[in-house]
Design a protein around this motif. Structure first.
Motif, short mmCIF file in Angstrom:
data_model
loop_
_atom_site.label_atom_id
_atom_site.label_comp_id
_atom_site.label_asym_id
_atom_site.label_seq_id
_atom_site.Cartn_x
_atom_site.Cartn_y
_atom_site.Cartn_z
N LEU A 93 4.33 13.40 2.54
CA LEU A 93 4.62 11.97 2.56
C LEU A 93 5.42 11.55 1.33
O LEU A 93 6.30 10.68 1.41
CB LEU A 93 3.31 11.19 2.63
N ALA A 94 5.13 12.16 0.19
CA ALA A 94 5.82 11.80 -1.04
C ALA A 94 7.33 11.99 -0.92
O ALA A 94 8.11 11.25 -1.53
CB ALA A 94 5.28 12.63 -2.21
N GLY A 95 7.73 12.99 -0.11
CA GLY A 95 9.16 13.21 0.07
C GLY A 95 9.86 12.11 0.84
O GLY A 95 11.07 11.89 0.68
N PHE A 96 9.10 11.39 1.67
CA PHE A 96 9.67 10.30 2.46
C PHE A 96 9.46 8.93 1.83
O PHE A 96 10.07 7.95 2.25
CB PHE A 96 9.04 10.27 3.87
N LEU A 107 3.07 3.95 5.89
CA LEU A 107 2.36 4.97 6.64
C LEU A 107 1.42 4.31 7.65
O LEU A 107 0.66 3.41 7.30
CB LEU A 107 1.52 5.85 5.70
N THR A 108 1.44 4.82 8.88
CA THR A 108 0.46 4.45 9.89
C THR A 108 -0.26 5.71 10.33
O THR A 108 0.37 6.73 10.63
CB THR A 108 1.12 3.80 11.11
N LEU A 125 -4.83 7.40 3.15
CA LEU A 125 -4.43 6.01 3.00
C LEU A 125 -4.40 5.60 1.53
O LEU A 125 -3.46 4.93 1.07
CB LEU A 125 -5.38 5.10 3.78
N ALA A 126 -5.43 5.99 0.78
CA ALA A 126 -5.48 5.66 -0.64
C ALA A 126 -4.32 6.30 -1.40
O ALA A 126 -3.72 5.68 -2.29
CB ALA A 126 -6.82 6.10 -1.23
N GLY A 127 -4.00 7.55 -1.04
CA GLY A 127 -2.88 8.22 -1.67
C GLY A 127 -1.56 7.55 -1.36
O GLY A 127 -0.67 7.43 -2.22
N ALA A 128 -1.42 7.08 -0.12
CA ALA A 128 -0.19 6.38 0.27
C ALA A 128 -0.04 5.07 -0.50
O ALA A 128 1.07 4.70 -0.92
CB ALA A 128 -0.21 6.12 1.78
N LYS A 129 -1.13 4.37 -0.71
CA LYS A 129 -1.06 3.11 -1.47
C LYS A 129 -0.64 3.37 -2.90
O LYS A 129 0.10 2.57 -3.50
CB LYS A 129 -2.40 2.39 -1.42
N LYS A 130 -1.08 4.49 -3.47
CA LYS A 130 -0.66 4.83 -4.83
C LYS A 130 0.84 5.08 -4.91
O LYS A 130 1.44 4.94 -5.98
CB LYS A 130 -1.43 6.05 -5.32
N MET A 131 1.45 5.45 -3.78
CA MET A 131 2.89 5.64 -3.72
C MET A 131 3.62 4.33 -3.48
O MET A 131 4.85 4.30 -3.37
CB MET A 131 3.26 6.62 -2.59
N GLY A 132 2.88 3.24 -3.39
CA GLY A 132 3.49 1.95 -3.14
C GLY A 132 3.85 1.70 -1.70
O GLY A 132 4.70 0.84 -1.40
N LEU A 133 3.20 2.40 -0.78
CA LEU A 133 3.50 2.27 0.64
C LEU A 133 2.54 1.30 1.33
O LEU A 133 1.35 1.24 1.01
CB LEU A 133 3.40 3.64 1.34
N HIS A 134 3.06 0.58 2.29
CA HIS A 134 2.25 -0.24 3.18
C HIS A 134 1.45 0.70 4.07
O HIS A 134 1.97 1.71 4.56
CB HIS A 134 3.17 -1.13 4.03
N THR A 135 0.16 0.39 4.30
CA THR A 135 -0.71 1.30 5.06
C THR A 135 -1.29 0.59 6.27
O THR A 135 -1.61 -0.60 6.25
CB THR A 135 -1.87 1.81 4.19
N ALA A 136 -1.44 1.36 7.35
CA ALA A 136 -2.00 0.82 8.58
C ALA A 136 -2.67 1.94 9.36
O ALA A 136 -2.38 3.12 9.17
CB ALA A 136 -0.90 0.18 9.44
N ILE A 137 -3.60 1.56 10.23
CA ILE A 137 -4.13 2.48 11.22
C ILE A 137 -4.00 1.84 12.58
O ILE A 137 -4.00 0.61 12.73
CB ILE A 137 -5.62 2.86 10.98
N GLU A 138 -3.88 2.68 13.60
CA GLU A 138 -4.02 2.23 14.98
C GLU A 138 -5.36 2.71 15.48
O GLU A 138 -5.67 3.91 15.41
CB GLU A 138 -2.90 2.75 15.88
N THR A 139 -6.17 1.78 15.99
CA THR A 139 -7.55 2.10 16.33
C THR A 139 -8.01 1.30 17.53
O THR A 139 -7.54 0.18 17.78
CB THR A 139 -8.47 1.81 15.14
N SER A 140 -8.98 1.86 18.25
CA SER A 140 -9.65 1.10 19.31
C SER A 140 -10.71 0.18 18.74
O SER A 140 -11.19 -0.72 19.43
CB SER A 140 -10.32 2.06 20.31
N SER A 153 -10.21 -1.64 2.12
CA SER A 153 -9.36 -1.98 0.98
C SER A 153 -8.14 -1.07 0.88
O SER A 153 -7.15 -1.41 0.23
CB SER A 153 -10.17 -1.91 -0.32
N ALA A 154 -8.21 0.09 1.53
CA ALA A 154 -7.07 1.01 1.55
C ALA A 154 -6.08 0.67 2.65
O ALA A 154 -5.05 1.33 2.79
CB ALA A 154 -7.55 2.46 1.72
N LEU A 155 -6.38 -0.36 3.44
CA LEU A 155 -5.56 -0.75 4.58
C LEU A 155 -4.86 -2.08 4.33
O LEU A 155 -5.49 -3.05 3.91
CB LEU A 155 -6.43 -0.91 5.83
N ASP A 156 -3.56 -2.12 4.62
CA ASP A 156 -2.84 -3.38 4.59
C ASP A 156 -2.83 -4.05 5.96
O ASP A 156 -2.66 -5.27 6.05
CB ASP A 156 -1.40 -3.16 4.14
#
Length: 276
Positions: A93-96, A107-108, A125-140, A153-156
């Motif tokens: 993910l860091a490469g992108f 990241l989703t 998700l926590a690692g992605a936030k440290k990279m300054g990325l918006h975070t999301a999950i798709e869930t039922s 708290s790790a989810l935007d």
């Protein structure tokens, strides 16, 4: 113990089965420890569909629902995923990340169901936030009662699939109860967590006007719901059911007509929802 594999680029439409035969059953997944390892189906790097901006999407394995119209039944079982480390995912993910940030994306994590592997997905998700990325999950939302405040708290944002407003219809099309999804939606509303609601429109199964109207009535008062997205049923995953020797009850189900889609959009809009 599963053998660690390589995280390889792919697509949600790839068929992946039997890659980790010694993995636990998804409904018996025990203590994940610190989430250092988990089971992944595939990842994509340039989605504009799974949240705002340009997004990387990680499809994890494991789901407790058995939707009759699922287009990725090869994500139901942990045994069909590749066992990888969370650090592998984050290194890739860091490469992108610079491109994703530049395109107002992030990241989703989708699936399958991210909440089956809570510790693993939380670490990513926590690692992605440290990279300054918006975070999301798709869930039922079916496993929403498992989620603690540190996970939220790790989810935007949450992309929440509400598959039906009628408990009997929900049970028929998913094999599970509706109530946990509604509880999770109400919890997200209470804390103001941004949500996109997703509704899969399946002719003859979820298209009843009363069913659609029930979802619209439930969602409309929720100030945190930014969009309702209508997802017309398609047959892109039919080949997976055949390859996996699963009974596919929707082989003859037609796609939603433009007229049906427009009727459903208007139902949500008339209830006060922003819909697309």
């Amino acid at each position: 113990m599963s053998q660690v594999g390589n995280l390889e680029a792919g697509s949600r439409h790839d068929l992946r089965v039997g890659l980790s035969p010694d993995a636990p059953d998804e409904d018996k997944l025990g203590n994940e420890a610190d989430g250092a390892f988990g089971y992944v189906h595939s990842y994509e790097t340039s989605s504009r569909y799974d949240g705002p901006g340009l997004r990387a999407v990680l499809f994890v394995s494991g789901c407790l629902l058995r939707c009759t119209y699922c287009h990725n039944p090869d994500t139901w079982h942990l045994k069909d995923g590749t066992y990888v480390s969370a650090q592998q995912v984050l290194d890739r993910l860091a490469g992108f990340a610079p491109a994703l940030r530049a395109m107002d994306g992030g990241l989703t994590i989708s699936g399958g169901e991210p909440m089956v592997q809570l510790a693993f997905t939380k670490r990513i998700l926590a690692g992605a936030k440290k990279m300054g990325l918006h975070t999301a999950i798709e869930t039922s939302g079916f496993l929403g009662d498992r989620v603690d405040e540190s996970y939220l708290s790790a989810l935007d944002m949450v992309l929440l699939d509400i598959k039906s407003s009628d408990p009997d219809t929900y049970k028929k099309v998913t094999g599970r109860e509706l109530a946990p999804t509604l509880r999770f939606a109400e919890r997200l509303a209470s804390i103001g967590k941004p949500v996109w609601v997703r509704f899969t429109l399946v002719p003859g199964q979820t298209d009843d006007p009363a069913n659609v109207g029930g979802i619209a009535k439930f969602v409309a008062p929720m100030k945190n719901v930014e969009w309702v997205e209508i997802q017309p049923f398609h047959q892109l995953g039919a080949f997976k059911w055949k390859a996996m020797k699963l009974e596919y009850k929707n082989a003859d189900t037609p796609p939603a007509t433009p007229g049906l889609v427009n009727r459903v959009i208007e139902q949500f809009r008339s209830a006060g929802c922003r819909v697309r």
